[in-house]
Scaffold this motif. Sequence first.
Motif, PDB file in Angstrom:
ATOM      1  N   ASN A 148      52.869  38.520  49.405  1.00 39.78           N
ATOM      2  CA  ASN A 148      53.719  39.692  49.154  1.00 39.78           C
ATOM      3  C   ASN A 148      53.296  40.523  47.947  1.00 39.78           C
ATOM      4  OD1 ASN A 148      55.439  39.301  51.390  1.00 39.78           O
ATOM      5  ND2 ASN A 148      56.493  37.684  50.260  1.00 39.78           N
ATOM      6  N   SER A 149      52.077  40.370  47.490  1.00 43.19           N
ATOM      7  CA  SER A 149      51.532  41.207  46.421  1.00 43.19           C
ATOM      8  C   SER A 149      50.276  41.891  46.939  1.00 43.19           C
ATOM      9  CB  SER A 149      51.165  40.375  45.191  1.00 43.19           C
ATOM     10  OG  SER A 149      52.320  39.865  44.573  1.00 43.19           O
ATOM     11  N   THR A 150      50.079  43.141  46.537  1.00 44.73           N
ATOM     12  CA  THR A 150      48.906  43.896  46.955  1.00 44.73           C
ATOM     13  C   THR A 150      47.855  43.799  45.864  1.00 44.73           C
ATOM     14  OG1 THR A 150      50.383  45.400  48.097  1.00 44.73           O
ATOM     15  CG2 THR A 150      48.113  46.123  47.827  1.00 44.73           C
ATOM     16  N   PHE A 151      46.628  43.467  46.262  1.00 40.86           N
ATOM     17  CA  PHE A 151      45.528  43.283  45.321  1.00 40.86           C
ATOM     18  C   PHE A 151      44.412  44.264  45.621  1.00 40.86           C
ATOM     19  CE2 PHE A 151      47.721  39.283  45.203  1.00 40.86           C
ATOM     20  CZ  PHE A 151      47.586  38.840  43.899  1.00 40.86           C
ATOM     21  N   VAL A 152      43.797  44.737  44.562  1.00 41.58           N
ATOM     22  CA  VAL A 152      42.744  45.726  44.667  1.00 41.58           C
ATOM     23  C   VAL A 152      41.492  45.204  43.957  1.00 41.58           C
ATOM     24  CG1 VAL A 152      43.469  46.931  42.574  1.00 41.58           C
ATOM     25  CG2 VAL A 152      42.293  48.177  44.348  1.00 41.58           C
ATOM     26  N   PRO A 153      40.299  45.558  44.465  1.00 43.59           N
ATOM     27  CA  PRO A 153      39.077  45.221  43.726  1.00 43.59           C
ATOM     28  C   PRO A 153      39.115  45.979  42.394  1.00 43.59           C
ATOM     29  CG  PRO A 153      38.560  46.026  45.938  1.00 43.59           C
ATOM     30  CD  PRO A 153      40.008  46.252  45.715  1.00 43.59           C
ATOM     31  N   VAL A 154      39.103  45.260  41.303  1.00 36.52           N
ATOM     32  CA  VAL A 154      39.344  45.863  39.988  1.00 36.52           C
ATOM     33  C   VAL A 154      38.318  46.935  39.625  1.00 36.52           C
ATOM     34  CG1 VAL A 154      38.123  44.073  38.659  1.00 36.52           C
ATOM     35  CG2 VAL A 154      39.972  45.388  37.594  1.00 36.52           C
ATOM     36  N   ARG A 155      37.059  46.725  39.924  1.00 45.28           N
ATOM     37  CA  ARG A 155      36.043  47.702  39.537  1.00 45.28           C
ATOM     38  C   ARG A 155      36.241  49.038  40.262  1.00 45.28           C
ATOM     39  NH1 ARG A 155      31.649  47.226  36.709  1.00 45.28           N
ATOM     40  NH2 ARG A 155      31.627  44.977  36.893  1.00 45.28           N
ATOM     41  N   PHE A 156      36.504  48.986  41.546  1.00 43.38           N
ATOM     42  CA  PHE A 156      36.639  50.227  42.314  1.00 43.38           C
ATOM     43  C   PHE A 156      37.777  51.090  41.773  1.00 43.38           C
ATOM     44  CE2 PHE A 156      38.279  52.860  45.720  1.00 43.38           C
ATOM     45  CZ  PHE A 156      37.135  53.498  46.147  1.00 43.38           C
TER      46      PHE A 156
END
Length: 118
Positions: free
Chosen positions: A87-95
């Motif tokens: 239930n958490s959205t994760f993003v590639p940190v560098r992008f």
Amino acid sequence: MIGSKTAYVGDSIYNLTAAPFIQTGRTYVPIRFISEKLGANVSWNQSTKEVTIQKDSKTIRWVVGNRQVKINQRTVMSDAPLLLRNNSTFVPVRFVSEQLNTSVEYLGSKKMVIIFPE
């Protein structure tokens, strides 16, 4: 730090809702935390599973599971998809960090990501 729910921004300590992790060679962080700490607003559309990040004149729209990202009126490809985990959205940190005008360094020996505002 990877696997830790503790994050540092300057001299301040924050508790994350979920710990960053590495998947297929990419470091993922909770999208709301990283975006808001870089001065952006974040909204979530539950029905389409799309996140919108807004900062200054830049709008980033990204659907979970997709590598295709809409930045203002153009479409770009990320090398890793937006992920939904527990239930958490994760993003590639560098992008996302680079889209919000910051640079990123990964310290592998410490499993730590450092973001440098420009």
